[in-house]
Design an enzyme around this catalytic site. Structure first.
Site, PDB file in Angstrom:
ATOM      1  NE  ARG A 181      -2.450  -1.267   3.281  1.00 49.00           N
ATOM      2  CZ  ARG A 181      -2.491  -0.797   4.551  1.00 49.00           C
ATOM      3  NH1 ARG A 181      -3.083  -0.023   4.862  1.00 49.00           N
ATOM      4  NH2 ARG A 181      -1.801  -1.645   5.596  1.00 49.00           N
ATOM      5  CB  ALA A 241      -1.098 -13.977   2.729  1.00 52.29           C
ATOM      6  NE  ARG A 242      -5.594 -15.585   7.615  1.00 53.06           N
ATOM      7  CZ  ARG A 242      -4.594 -15.809   8.362  1.00 53.06           C
ATOM      8  NH1 ARG A 242      -3.325 -16.475   7.686  1.00 53.06           N
ATOM      9  NH2 ARG A 242      -4.220 -15.559   9.482  1.00 53.06           N
ATOM     10  CD  GLU A 271      -6.402 -22.394   5.787  1.00 54.08           C
ATOM     11  OE1 GLU A 271      -5.581 -22.163   4.921  1.00 54.08           O
ATOM     12  OE2 GLU A 271      -5.735 -22.122   6.824  1.00 54.08           O
ATOM     13  CG  HIS A 289      -2.616 -22.101   7.825  1.00 57.88           C
ATOM     14  ND1 HIS A 289      -3.829 -21.142   7.697  1.00 57.88           N
ATOM     15  CD2 HIS A 289      -1.752 -21.155   8.439  1.00 57.88           C
ATOM     16  CE1 HIS A 289      -3.462 -20.127   8.044  1.00 57.88           C
ATOM     17  NE2 HIS A 289      -2.147 -19.891   8.271  1.00 57.88           N
TER      18      HIS A 289
HETATM   19  C1  8YV Z   1      -1.314 -19.140  12.581  1.00 58.49           C
HETATM   20  C2  8YV Z   1      -1.064 -17.442  10.482  1.00 58.49           C
HETATM   21  O1  8YV Z   1      -0.740 -20.595  12.488  1.00 58.49           O
HETATM   22  O2  8YV Z   1      -0.562 -15.934  12.329  1.00 58.49           O
HETATM   23  C3  8YV Z   1      -1.179 -16.153  11.205  1.00 58.49           C
HETATM   24  O3  8YV Z   1      -1.970 -15.241  10.658  1.00 58.49           O
HETATM   25  O4  8YV Z   1      -1.675 -17.823   9.414  1.00 58.49           O
HETATM   26  C4  8YV Z   1      -0.489 -18.655  11.117  1.00 58.49           C
HETATM   27  O5  8YV Z   1       0.865 -18.281  11.776  1.00 58.49           O
HETATM   28  C5  8YV Z   1      -2.751 -19.463  12.323  1.00 58.49           C
HETATM   29  O6  8YV Z   1      -3.179 -18.227  11.875  1.00 58.49           O
HETATM   30  C6  8YV Z   1      -3.428 -19.861  13.728  1.00 58.49           C
HETATM   31  O7  8YV Z   1      -4.275 -19.061  14.175  1.00 58.49           O
END
Ligand code: 8YV
Length: 327
Positions: A181, A241-242, A271, A289
């Site tokens: 950004r 990321a996601r 997921e 993940h």
């Molecule tokens: C986690 C993650 O393991 O921190 C984050 O945003 O994606 C991972 O490190 C997961 O989200 C557990 O809540």
């Protein structure tokens, strides 16, 4: 008369150290079976609780908050917090924290590991060998893409992006380009040996594109068919990321048609369900993940979440409050 201590719910099974630390301050209800609760089950268990130590698997939204009026604080055991409805939390006066910093370096290590495994076809090679298909050495067996001295594109240049940039530039002599950004300040850019470019240039130039940006409704499917079409056919895409950041249907199509060489995915839109087309493709490395999953890091994340609950209880202040992405 002994005063009633506030109740804290742990939504998932965590480490004994975390239970021990929290039990000194709160009435703790945990989840020793590590069951994954439906939203209705979560609401039921949250009744009367003052705080919750949640993970990104639980959505804390307006429905949950309206049904749990005693809830005052959510400590998310993740740096990402797209599972939290920040507006609804603010409306209900519920505080929220996340776990930045403690996971940066191990997640960056994993980013490099996934990039290397994907570009150098490590999973594919192992499957080939285990399947008994390796009968002779060949000069052109499983030719991969060069990593050293190649161009790495990083989309999202927060703490994890910067930690990956340092590894890539200083360890692998990669040219690092990034889009964010806002550009980094000059000193941070220098430390990462990274150069700011537009998103279009990043897509065009990257030999390897790494996604490490926070997921918001604004960047849903920010990598879709049109973006994949701008990338080099020899490129590698890595998502740490996601899942929702990538249109997985378009990605599977690009990987099948040769529009993109390979992908490494640690996160998925639905997921733990994974799109069947992705499971069938040989040129994708799939991991469940686990980018932050070392014992030290996961314990550090859980303890930081616990310490946020304790700090809020004792001093009315969180240690690491979530920062609104637009802030
Ligand atoms: C986690 C993650 O393991 O921190 C984050 O945003 O994606 C991972 O490190 C997961 O989200 C557990 O809540």
């Amino acid at each position: 008369m002994k005063q009633q201590r506030p109740g804290v719910l742990l939504t998932r099974r965590l480490f004994p150290e975390v239970l021990q630390r929290l039990s000194a301050h709160f009435e703790v209800r945990d989840n020793p079976d590590d069951a994954v609760w439906t939203p209705a089950e979560l609401i039921e268990r949250l009744q009367g609780q003052w705080g919750v130590l949640a993970t990104q698997g639980e959505r804390i939204d307006a429905t949950v908050l309206a049904a749990c009026p005693q809830l005052r604080v959510v400590a998310n055991m993740a740096v990402g917090f797209n599972n939290l409805d920040l507006e609804a939390l603010a409306r209900h006066g519920v505080q929220a924290s996340n776990t930045p910093d403690v996971l940066t370096e191990s997640t960056a290590d994993f980013g490099m590991a996934l990039l290397l495994a994907t570009a150098r076809r490590i999973s594919e090679g192992e499957h080939y060998l285990r399947a008994g298909r390796w009968h002779k050495w060949s000069a052109d067996l499983l030719l991969g893409a060069e990593v050293h001295h190649s161009t790495l594109g990083i989309l999202g240049m927060g703490r994890i992006g910067q930690a990956i940039a340092r590894r890539a530039a200083h360890g692998f002599a990669m040219q690092v380009l990034y889009h964010n950004r806002n550009p980094l300040d000059a000193a941070t850019e220098r430390a990462c040996a990274a150069r700011y470019v537009s998103k279009a240039e990043l897509l065009r130039q990257a030999d390897h594109l790494l996604l490490v940006l926070p997921y918001t409704s604004a960047n849903h499917h920010t990598i879709a068919a049109a973006e994949l079409a701008q990338m080099k056919p020899s490129a590698t895409l890595v998502n740490l990321a996601r899942g929702g950041i990538v249109d997985e249907r378009a990605l599977a199509h690009a990987l099948r048609s040769g529009q993109l060489a390979a992908a490494g995915l640690d996160v998925f839109e639905g997921e733990p369900q994974v799109r069947p087309e992705l499971l069938e493709l040989p040129n994708v490395v799939l991991t469940p993940h686990i980018a932050s999953s070392t014992r030290g890091t996961r314990l550090g994340m859980a303890l930081l979440a616990a310490d946020n609950l304790i700090a809020y209880h004792q001093r009315g202040q969180l240690l690491t409050p979530v920062k609104h992405p637009a802030a």
